[in-house]
Design a protein around this motif. Structure first.
Motif, PDB file in Angstrom:
ATOM      1  N   GLY A 182      12.992 -16.698  57.955  1.00 27.23           N
ATOM      2  CA  GLY A 182      14.373 -15.974  57.213  1.00 27.23           C
ATOM      3  C   GLY A 182      15.064 -17.022  57.070  1.00 27.23           C
ATOM      4  N   VAL A 183      16.344 -16.495  56.233  1.00 27.82           N
ATOM      5  CA  VAL A 183      17.150 -17.567  55.801  1.00 27.82           C
ATOM      6  C   VAL A 183      18.003 -18.483  56.548  1.00 27.82           C
ATOM      7  CG1 VAL A 183      19.346 -17.797  54.106  1.00 27.82           C
ATOM      8  CG2 VAL A 183      17.650 -16.061  53.620  1.00 27.82           C
ATOM      9  N   LEU A 184      17.977 -19.793  56.636  1.00 22.86           N
ATOM     10  CA  LEU A 184      18.401 -20.663  57.610  1.00 22.86           C
ATOM     11  C   LEU A 184      19.918 -20.441  57.450  1.00 22.86           C
ATOM     12  CD1 LEU A 184      16.589 -23.977  57.365  1.00 22.86           C
ATOM     13  CD2 LEU A 184      16.099 -22.039  58.991  1.00 22.86           C
ATOM     14  N   ILE A 185      20.809 -20.559  58.666  1.00 24.21           N
ATOM     15  CA  ILE A 185      22.240 -20.597  58.552  1.00 24.21           C
ATOM     16  C   ILE A 185      22.772 -21.821  58.358  1.00 24.21           C
ATOM     17  CG2 ILE A 185      24.166 -20.175  60.249  1.00 24.21           C
ATOM     18  CD1 ILE A 185      22.205 -18.523  62.019  1.00 24.21           C
ATOM     19  N   ALA A 186      23.614 -21.790  57.433  1.00 19.31           N
ATOM     20  CA  ALA A 186      24.342 -23.155  57.073  1.00 19.31           C
ATOM     21  C   ALA A 186      25.954 -22.903  57.046  1.00 19.31           C
ATOM     22  CB  ALA A 186      24.125 -23.436  55.713  1.00 19.31           C
ATOM     23  N   ALA A 187      26.701 -23.890  57.559  1.00 21.64           N
ATOM     24  CA  ALA A 187      28.304 -24.103  57.570  1.00 21.64           C
ATOM     25  C   ALA A 187      28.924 -24.837  56.554  1.00 21.64           C
ATOM     26  CB  ALA A 187      28.372 -24.439  59.205  1.00 21.64           C
ATOM     27  N   ALA A 188      30.079 -24.716  56.457  1.00 21.47           N
ATOM     28  CA  ALA A 188      30.945 -25.493  55.361  1.00 21.47           C
ATOM     29  C   ALA A 188      30.775 -26.851  55.799  1.00 21.47           C
ATOM     30  CB  ALA A 188      32.158 -24.949  55.299  1.00 21.47           C
ATOM     31  N   ALA A 189      30.798 -27.690  54.952  1.00 16.61           N
ATOM     32  CA  ALA A 189      30.834 -29.238  55.245  1.00 16.61           C
ATOM     33  C   ALA A 189      32.120 -29.785  55.603  1.00 16.61           C
ATOM     34  CB  ALA A 189      30.361 -30.160  54.002  1.00 16.61           C
ATOM     35  N   GLU A 190      32.353 -30.780  56.279  1.00 12.68           N
ATOM     36  CA  GLU A 190      33.769 -31.372  56.570  1.00 12.68           C
ATOM     37  C   GLU A 190      33.875 -32.557  55.318  1.00 12.68           C
ATOM     38  OE1 GLU A 190      35.187 -32.271  60.890  1.00 12.68           O
ATOM     39  OE2 GLU A 190      33.147 -33.124  60.534  1.00 12.68           O
TER      40      GLU A 190
ATOM     41  N   LEU B 232      37.890 -45.136  61.904  1.00  9.72           N
ATOM     42  CA  LEU B 232      37.317 -44.229  61.187  1.00  9.72           C
ATOM     43  C   LEU B 232      36.184 -43.592  62.158  1.00  9.72           C
ATOM     44  CD1 LEU B 232      35.789 -46.918  58.550  1.00  9.72           C
ATOM     45  CD2 LEU B 232      37.583 -45.008  58.307  1.00  9.72           C
ATOM     46  N   GLU B 233      35.706 -42.222  61.916  1.00 12.65           N
ATOM     47  CA  GLU B 233      34.768 -41.569  62.479  1.00 12.65           C
ATOM     48  C   GLU B 233      33.435 -42.060  62.693  1.00 12.65           C
ATOM     49  OE1 GLU B 233      34.274 -37.759  60.683  1.00 12.65           O
ATOM     50  OE2 GLU B 233      34.236 -38.445  58.703  1.00 12.65           O
ATOM     51  N   ASP B 234      32.661 -41.699  63.645  1.00 13.64           N
ATOM     52  CA  ASP B 234      31.169 -42.060  63.491  1.00 13.64           C
ATOM     53  C   ASP B 234      30.592 -41.307  62.449  1.00 13.64           C
ATOM     54  OD1 ASP B 234      28.326 -42.279  64.012  1.00 13.64           O
ATOM     55  OD2 ASP B 234      28.466 -42.124  66.028  1.00 13.64           O
ATOM     56  N   PRO B 235      29.675 -42.061  61.528  1.00 16.39           N
ATOM     57  CA  PRO B 235      29.347 -41.326  60.075  1.00 16.39           C
ATOM     58  C   PRO B 235      28.138 -40.449  60.614  1.00 16.39           C
ATOM     59  CG  PRO B 235      28.723 -43.708  60.205  1.00 16.39           C
ATOM     60  CD  PRO B 235      29.791 -43.502  61.351  1.00 16.39           C
ATOM     61  N   ASN B 236      27.344 -40.513  61.995  1.00 12.25           N
ATOM     62  CA  ASN B 236      26.358 -39.736  62.433  1.00 12.25           C
ATOM     63  C   ASN B 236      26.952 -38.537  62.731  1.00 12.25           C
ATOM     64  OD1 ASN B 236      24.182 -41.832  61.537  1.00 12.25           O
ATOM     65  ND2 ASN B 236      25.091 -42.842  63.374  1.00 12.25           N
ATOM     66  N   THR B 237      28.064 -38.141  63.055  1.00 13.15           N
ATOM     67  CA  THR B 237      28.673 -37.004  63.706  1.00 13.15           C
ATOM     68  C   THR B 237      28.761 -35.887  62.639  1.00 13.15           C
ATOM     69  OG1 THR B 237      30.985 -37.456  63.295  1.00 13.15           O
ATOM     70  CG2 THR B 237      30.002 -38.115  65.515  1.00 13.15           C
ATOM     71  N   VAL B 238      28.748 -34.392  62.969  1.00 13.71           N
ATOM     72  CA  VAL B 238      28.580 -33.489  62.075  1.00 13.71           C
ATOM     73  C   VAL B 238      29.698 -32.508  62.859  1.00 13.71           C
ATOM     74  CG1 VAL B 238      26.584 -33.359  61.322  1.00 13.71           C
ATOM     75  CG2 VAL B 238      26.917 -32.150  63.449  1.00 13.71           C
ATOM     76  N   SER B 239      30.221 -31.403  62.082  1.00 18.18           N
ATOM     77  CA  SER B 239      31.320 -30.595  62.670  1.00 18.18           C
ATOM     78  C   SER B 239      30.777 -29.865  63.435  1.00 18.18           C
ATOM     79  CB  SER B 239      31.994 -29.949  61.387  1.00 18.18           C
ATOM     80  OG  SER B 239      30.868 -29.080  60.917  1.00 18.18           O
ATOM     81  N   ILE B 240      31.610 -29.109  64.280  1.00 17.25           N
ATOM     82  CA  ILE B 240      31.252 -27.884  65.347  1.00 17.25           C
ATOM     83  C   ILE B 240      30.456 -27.037  64.522  1.00 17.25           C
ATOM     84  CG2 ILE B 240      31.946 -26.679  66.911  1.00 17.25           C
ATOM     85  CD1 ILE B 240      34.323 -28.634  67.508  1.00 17.25           C
ATOM     86  N   SER B 241      30.940 -26.601  63.509  1.00 19.11           N
ATOM     87  CA  SER B 241      30.530 -25.537  62.896  1.00 19.11           C
ATOM     88  C   SER B 241      29.126 -25.667  62.493  1.00 19.11           C
ATOM     89  CB  SER B 241      31.166 -24.884  61.794  1.00 19.11           C
ATOM     90  OG  SER B 241      31.571 -25.785  60.975  1.00 19.11           O
ATOM     91  N   GLN B 242      28.708 -26.811  61.866  1.00 15.09           N
ATOM     92  CA  GLN B 242      27.467 -27.250  61.485  1.00 15.09           C
ATOM     93  C   GLN B 242      26.582 -27.595  62.582  1.00 15.09           C
ATOM     94  OE1 GLN B 242      28.544 -30.671  58.667  1.00 15.09           O
ATOM     95  NE2 GLN B 242      27.817 -29.411  56.908  1.00 15.09           N
ATOM     96  N   ALA B 243      26.970 -28.158  63.764  1.00 16.76           N
ATOM     97  CA  ALA B 243      26.047 -28.314  64.839  1.00 16.76           C
ATOM     98  C   ALA B 243      25.755 -26.902  65.296  1.00 16.76           C
ATOM     99  CB  ALA B 243      27.095 -29.229  65.936  1.00 16.76           C
ATOM    100  N   ASN B 244      26.632 -25.970  65.441  1.00 19.41           N
ATOM    101  CA  ASN B 244      26.236 -24.675  65.757  1.00 19.41           C
ATOM    102  C   ASN B 244      25.389 -24.176  65.006  1.00 19.41           C
ATOM    103  OD1 ASN B 244      27.921 -24.827  68.087  1.00 19.41           O
ATOM    104  ND2 ASN B 244      29.817 -23.829  66.973  1.00 19.41           N
ATOM    105  N   ALA B 245      25.474 -24.312  63.651  1.00 19.78           N
ATOM    106  CA  ALA B 245      24.358 -23.758  62.840  1.00 19.78           C
ATOM    107  C   ALA B 245      23.132 -24.264  63.132  1.00 19.78           C
ATOM    108  CB  ALA B 245      25.002 -23.887  61.305  1.00 19.78           C
ATOM    109  N   ALA B 246      22.928 -25.667  63.206  1.00 17.97           N
ATOM    110  CA  ALA B 246      21.848 -26.544  63.770  1.00 17.97           C
ATOM    111  C   ALA B 246      21.007 -25.966  64.693  1.00 17.97           C
ATOM    112  CB  ALA B 246      22.067 -27.973  63.666  1.00 17.97           C
ATOM    113  N   VAL B 247      21.982 -25.826  65.874  1.00 24.91           N
ATOM    114  CA  VAL B 247      21.272 -25.248  67.009  1.00 24.91           C
ATOM    115  C   VAL B 247      20.667 -23.832  66.885  1.00 24.91           C
ATOM    116  CG1 VAL B 247      22.135 -24.285  69.489  1.00 24.91           C
ATOM    117  CG2 VAL B 247      22.688 -26.776  68.634  1.00 24.91           C
ATOM    118  N   LEU B 248      21.537 -22.910  66.135  1.00 27.30           N
ATOM    119  CA  LEU B 248      21.182 -21.670  65.982  1.00 27.30           C
ATOM    120  C   LEU B 248      19.785 -21.627  65.161  1.00 27.30           C
ATOM    121  CD1 LEU B 248      24.345 -19.681  65.199  1.00 27.30           C
ATOM    122  CD2 LEU B 248      22.892 -19.540  67.331  1.00 27.30           C
TER     123      LEU B 248
END
Length: 599
Positions: A245-253, A218-234
């Protein structure tokens, strides 16, 4: 059941019989040329313009794709390696009798939506990007390669990172999932939907390469997808710079169950177990709480540290295949009620302690490279046949009819298309038209066992309505005409109980006695389908009258053991009473000696 040496399969003799009968039927057919039916097109919309698709074949699959050649080749190369990995993880799953399967890859033009059954809508919170459709004879897998994300209602934040209301779609995993369902569906009796889904989800998440396999990890439940991590960084960078302004959001895994169910209410086991295979819930795995919980329960029972539920799990799935799946049975097997097990499952989600499995190849070894995929432009006949039969499985008969008749109306006469049209007309109750298509297809030696079985059934019905022998029996010519296509069907996959049953029924009604070679084939059918008691009884009758008394006695003993009380038992008793003295007792002793000892 074990039969005497003279009634074991004698392949060379049976094949010789097949050749003789088939040749006689072919000679008779040559004397009566077939005039194929016509379709009257009254509306130009009935004949859609030809579509461009690519065609290929790999073992057990015929493929139709309108994705790019590069994408198709990459996907199918990966798929064949996945199949090799399953051969390591679960060899028996690959070894089951193959059912002819078509694979339709929809890469552009929104083609996937046309195949989705009307009753497949699971609501706004779940979605699908693949389908597995089947009947007793064949199946199809359809994958939407065009859709990369699906918009779902109620998607929860993962790891504290919000999503944009969409969930990512992994087309490769969706193909793997449907393929595993196609393999598991061959189990008799079929596994419960929750069990199939749990196993399919585990297998589709398997990590593999030519030299390494990781299963049930199983994956680590605390990880997020690359696209979501990039959105969080931005978003964090924008906040630090004082931007508003409006926060950037990415698709969920589409996460593993240990992450996907963290904040979700669990279904009761009554709800989980009650979902049938063809329900919208089972068909919509993306974002599905049911699919994730089924996987969590299977994973806990099989791979939890200590394996405390493994024995109870195996006992439960074995017994529930032949007994009602009640909570009382569940408690007998697991020692826990539904509610107690639900609490334990919640604990497993919060702290998932388990043991995964892994395989690695020795240096210089590993999976061989799959053979290069030979893609070419599909013919109109191939496109119409494959799409038409998939639409029939999706319960869309009008769309199927359009797809099937379009290439035929344009002059296509491929035997596989003719067979498909014959089976379509037969299902629609137009037997005269069906017979013409099936005669033409079988004369061209089409590989489609149901075409031969349905043709034999049409000939059987005609003989039944107008028997040519004395005392209302089938004549030799009528009998031969029915048996010939059945022997051809027997040599083509998949095996079909119908061909053995029709063969037995034909000889029961025939003026001819079944020869030893035919009795061999019928006994083979009983060995393949021992619970088809009508076949067992008729084969016993034919063995009795054919002089094979010992084998008739064994069949009668088998029937008495498994037939329900009342009329089904009575007919075996009546037949037993006609056996010579001592035959029944000898058969009973032989059956008892062959039975496994009780532990």
């Amino acid at each position: 059941m074990k039969f005497s040496l003279s009634f074991r399969r004698r392949s060379s003799v049976v094949w010789l019989l097949l050749a003789v009968v088939a040749q006689a039927a072919e000679d008779a057919a040559k004397e009566a040329p077939i005039s194929l039916p016509t379709f009257t097109v009254t509306d130009s919309r009935e004949l859609p313009p030809p579509e461009s698709w690519r065609h290929a074949q790999i073992p057990n699959f015929e493929i139709l794709s309108n994705a790019s050649d590069r994408e198709t080749q990459r996907l199918l190369r990966d798929f064949q390696q996945f199949n090799q990995a399953i051969g390591v993880v679960w060899p028996a799953l690959i070894g089951r009798s193959p059912t002819p399967t078509t694979l339709i890859l929809c890469g552009r033009g929104g083609k996937f939506d046309a195949f989705v059954p009307v009753k497949a809508d699971g609501g706004p919170q779940v979605g699908l990007a693949s389908l597995f459709l089947r009947n007793a004879e064949r199946s199809t897998i359809i994958v939407d390669l065009q859709t990369r994300e699906l918009g779902l209602a109620g998607l929860e934040a993962a790891g504290g990172v919000e999503n944009n209301g969409f969930i990512e779609v992994d087309s490769y995993k969706q193909l793997y999932r449907e393929y595993v369902h196609s393999l598991l569906s061959r189990n008799t009796p079929r596994m419960a939907a929750w069990l199939e889904e749990g196993l399919a989800q585990l297998l589709m998440s398997m990590k593999f390469s030519p030299t390494l396999i990781e299963f049930a990890k199983l994956e680590d439940p605390n990880t997020v997808s690359i696209s979501q991590a990039n959105a969080a960084v931005l978003n964090a960078a924008g906040a630090a710079a004082g931007e508003e302004g409006v926060l950037i959001a990415a698709a969920a895994e589409d996460r593993d169950f240990n992450a996907a169910l963290t904040r979700s209410r669990l279904m009761s086991f009554q709800e989980l177990f009650a979902v049938p295979h063809d329900s919208p819930t089972a068909r919509n795995p993306i974002g599905s709480r049911w699919a994730k919980q089924a996987t969590a329960f299977v994973h806990m029972c099989l791979y939890q540290t200590g394996k405390r539920h493994q024995k109870g799990f195996v006992t439960y799935i074995t017994r529930s295949a032949r007994e009602p799946a009640t909570e009382a049975l569940f408690k007998e097997c697991f020692g826990s009620s539904y509610n107690d097990m639900l609490l334990e499952l919640r604990g497993y989600l919060d702290f998932t302690s388990y043991t995964s499995l892994g395989w690695s190849a020795k240096k210089g070894e590993g999976f061989p490279d799959p053979a290069p995929l030979a893609l070419r432009e599909a013919t109109e006949s191939e496109v119409g046949r494959i799409k038409g039969e998939a639409l029939l499985l999706a319960e869309k008969p009008e769309a199927a009819r359009t797809a099937l008749i379009a290439p035929y109306a344009r002059g296509e006469r491929d035997p596989r298309l003719l067979a498909a049209l014959g089976l379509y007309e037969r299902a629609a109750g137009r037997d005269d038209r069906a017979a013409k298509f099936l005669e033409a297809a079988t004369m061209a030696k089409v590989v489609r066992p149901l075409a031969y079985v349905d043709l034999a059934r049409l000939r059987f019905d005609a003989a039944k309505n107008q028997p040519g022998g004395a005392e209302g029996k089938f004549s030799s010519v009528q009998t031969q005409g029915i048996i010939a296509p059945l022997l051809v069907a027997r040599a083509q996959p998949p095996m079909m109980n119908e061909l053995y049953e029709l063969m037995a029924e034909t000889y029961v009604r025939s003026a001819d006695l079944a020869k030893p070679e035919i009795l061999d084939v019928l006994v083979e059918g009983v060995q393949l389908y021992p619970r088809r008691l009508g076949l067992v009884y008729q084969t016993a009758v034919l063995c009795f009258y054919g002089g094979a008394v010992d084998n008739a006695a064994l069949l009668i003993e088998h029937g008495l053991r498994y037939a329900p009380s009342g009329a089904p038992q009575a007919r075996f008793v009546a037949l037993r009473d006609n056996l010579p003295p001592g035959a029944a007792e000898a058969a009973k002793a032989k059956a008892k000696a062959a039975a496994p000892a009780k532990s």
